[in-house]
Design a protein around this motif. Structure first.
Motif: not given
Length: 359
Positions: A267-273, A313-316, A326-335
């Motif tokens: 999910v992280v690789i596909r959605e955030l590259g 931390l990577l986003a920071q 896209a980050l909030p949706g990914v965080l919601d998926t993987v948390a």
């Protein structure tokens, strides 16, 4: 105290000077995340984390990232580089599978089997343990394809079969013994040690045996982040090794092979590259395409902290490299989900030491 292990493939100046016996302690760790249920902190995860810049320098740290850890499966992209250096005939999704900790689906198993077939081998050459697919649907699928004797566990379904198939391909096409490919002094494993030193900027401090049977190196968390950051940046740097560029590109283009269609790394690789790779016992590493990287180790070996801490931390520290919409949706998926009667009643939230690093 036992003498440090010496490795004949490393020059004297790079030989380990100590014989480590443990990772960092509770006193060296900091709180990374809290599990909050109905407004009450139920659990606390402690550990260490580090952010490295594209040049490998440390941008931020928590706990004791200079201390040593078993990076476990987070090292698979670097191990894949070693296989490619020795002639492993891997392309596209086969390279991604060599980097992955997959779920043992039919597609994963077939990809590993194809690598072996190209080298004139089959699953009997694999020295990782036999396993069932990780998901119930995969076991049912395997049962449906089984003969009269019913389904059997297979090493192709083991989550490291792609890495092992890559090692075997390298051994066969490199003219090496395929029966001893997991021995520490085998040319493929000696190449792994050389790649780790080159990319992580430090010698392997200790060797153990991983769950799959392969040699398990011990490195610092900082070295791990530095190494994966170099791999992530390889497609965009003219001075990079072609094999590193192939590894990063394959992971980005075939994320299903790295984990599984709905699983966190994919999910992280596909959605955030960004490259994302988990390791057993609470290790996680992520790296943006400019080479900024984060490595996290939960001291208790748990998995609740890794995705959340690494992504934030990577986003920071590399905000231009992350799709912040896209980050909030990914965080919601993987948390991890905190549920009561099947409904959300809490969340996993960042602890104060992590929050203090954010704007």
């Amino acid at each position: 105290m036992p003498a440090p292990q010496q490795h004949p493939h490393l020059p004297e100046s790079r030989q380990p000077t100590r014989s480590p016996s443990a990772t960092f302690t509770v006193d060296d760790a900091v709180e990374l995340v809290h599990v909050v249920r109905n407004g009450f902190i139920e659990s606390r995860t402690i550990g260490s984390a580090v952010v490295t810049a594209p040049d490998g320098s440390v941008l931020a740290s928590l706990g004791s990232p200079a201390s040593l850890v078993y990076p476990r499966s987070t090292l698979k992209p670097l191990q894949a580089i070693a296989s490619l250096r020795h002639g492993a005939r891997l392309v596209e999704e086969q390279i991604a599978l060599a980097c992955g900790s997959h779920r043992g689906t039919a597609r994963h198993r077939q990809t590993a089997a194809t690598v072996l077939s190209y080298a004139g081998m089959d699953e009997s050459f694999l020295q990782c343990p036999p396993a069932w697919p990780a998901d119930p649907a995969g076991i049912i699928e395997m049962a449906g394809d089984a003969g009269p004797g019913g389904p059997l566990q297979t090493p192709l379904a083991y989550n490291c079969s792609g890495k092992h198939a890559g090692f075997l391909s390298a051994a066969k096409h490199g003219g090496h013994d395929v029966s001893t490919y997991l021995d520490l002094d085998h040319p493929i494993q000696r190449e792994v040690a050389a790649v780790l030193e080159e990319y992580c900027g430090e010698p392997v401090a200790h060797w153990g045996v991983d769950g799959c049977g392969a040699p398990a190196p011990v490195l610092s968390l900082t070295g791990l982040a530095r190494g994966i950051g170099r791999v992530a940046a390889a497609p965009h740097r003219r001075d990079s090794e072609v094999h590193a560029a192939s590894v990063a590109t394959a992971m980005l283009e075939h994320p299903w092979a790295v984990h599984g269609e709905t699983n966190t790394n994919t999910v992280v690789i596909r959605e955030l590259g960004v490259l994302a790779k988990l390791g057993a016992d609470g290790v996680m590493v992520m790296a943006a395409q400019d080479g900024t990287a984060v490595a996290v180790k939960a001291l208790d070996g748990g998995t609740r902290a890794g995705n959340l801490v690494a992504l934030v931390l990577l986003a920071q520290f590399a905000p231009t490299q992350i799709d912040l919409e896209a980050l909030p949706g990914v965080l919601d998926t993987v948390a991890p989900k905190i549920l009561g009667r099947g409904k959300p009643v809490g969340r996993v939230q960042l602890a104060r030491p992590v929050l203090d690093l954010l704007d």
